[in-house]
Design an enzyme around this catalytic site. Structure first.
Site, PDB file in Angstrom:
ATOM      1  N   LYS A 160       0.836  -1.200   0.000  1.00 28.96           N
ATOM      2  CA  LYS A 160       0.000   0.000   0.000  1.00 28.96           C
ATOM      3  C   LYS A 160       0.871   1.251   0.000  1.00 28.96           C
ATOM      4  O   LYS A 160       0.553   2.255  -0.655  1.00 28.96           O
ATOM      5  CB  LYS A 160      -0.936   0.021   1.199  1.00 28.96           C
ATOM      6  CG  LYS A 160      -1.831   1.246   1.188  1.00 28.96           C
ATOM      7  CD  LYS A 160      -2.832   1.247   2.322  1.00 28.96           C
ATOM      8  CE  LYS A 160      -3.835   2.359   2.130  1.00 28.96           C
ATOM      9  NZ  LYS A 160      -3.599   3.558   2.812  1.00 28.96           N
ATOM     10  N   LYS A 204       0.095  12.666   5.351  1.00 28.76           N
ATOM     11  CA  LYS A 204       0.400  11.519   6.220  1.00 28.76           C
ATOM     12  C   LYS A 204       1.121  10.424   5.444  1.00 28.76           C
ATOM     13  O   LYS A 204       2.190   9.966   5.853  1.00 28.76           O
ATOM     14  CB  LYS A 204      -0.895  10.963   6.833  1.00 28.76           C
ATOM     15  CG  LYS A 204      -0.697   9.661   7.618  1.00 28.76           C
ATOM     16  CD  LYS A 204      -2.012   9.011   7.999  1.00 28.76           C
ATOM     17  CE  LYS A 204      -2.841   8.510   6.871  1.00 28.76           C
ATOM     18  NZ  LYS A 204      -2.421   7.275   6.226  1.00 28.76           N
TER      19      LYS A 204
END
Length: 172
Positions: free
Chosen positions: A40, A108
């Site tokens: 991911k 983030k």
């Protein structure tokens, strides 16, 4: 939705009904924990860079006087296209930055990419550049807007005119 996961055969068998119900594709990446998260992260690096680059490309086109809708039309049928360009530029064209995925998410995620690269002694200069664009957008107050709002950094820096959202009368 795609799921990138790792686990034992037994775990996948037990989770199959839930995974199949929520994901179009489930990538089984091995038995070891963390492989799905690592995959991911690779995806998020590319997604963030593609969004930041799409914003930069649109800003350049607008600054050169090109029609934004024409830029979108040509690029989506050319080698420079990406899934993110095709998906995010319509937000810019509509002047609609209602969050489907927020700027803050890429701040983030790209920070995690940056930290991981540092831990692995692997430079990630392109991801770092994209991170700076998203950080600038966040600093300008766009953190909770759609990630396509990263283009607003260029608007602030160079004064380009971005498309505006249509009002209830159907006018911009």
């Amino acid at each position: 939705l795609s799921v990138m996961a790792s686990g034992t055969e037994a775990a996948f068998a037990k989770a199959a009904p839930v995974l199949d119900a929520m994901a179009a594709t489930v990538y089984r990446l091995g038995d070891e924990p963390g492989i799905g998260s690592s995959m991911k992260l690779v995806n998020q690096l590319l997604a963030g860079v593609h969004i930041a680059t799409a914003a930069e490309a649109m800003a350049l086109g607008i600054r050169m006087g090109l029609d934004p809708a024409t830029v979108y039309e040509v690029i989506t049928h050319s080698a420079g296209n990406s899934w993110m360009f095709e998906n995010r530029v319509p937000h810019i064209l509509a002047g609609d930055y209602t969050p489907l995925s927020a700027v803050d998410i890429f701040v983030k995620d790209l920070n995690i990419v940056h930290e991981t690269g540092r831990e692995l002694a692997l430079p990630t200069p392109v991801a770092a550049s994209a991170l700076q664009q998203f950080t600038a957008a966040r600093g300008a107050g766009f953190g909770r807007e759609d990630d396509a709002a990263v283009i607003k950094v260029y608007q602030r820096l160079s004064g380009i005119d971005l498309p505006e959202a249509a009002n209830d009368d159907g006018e911009a």
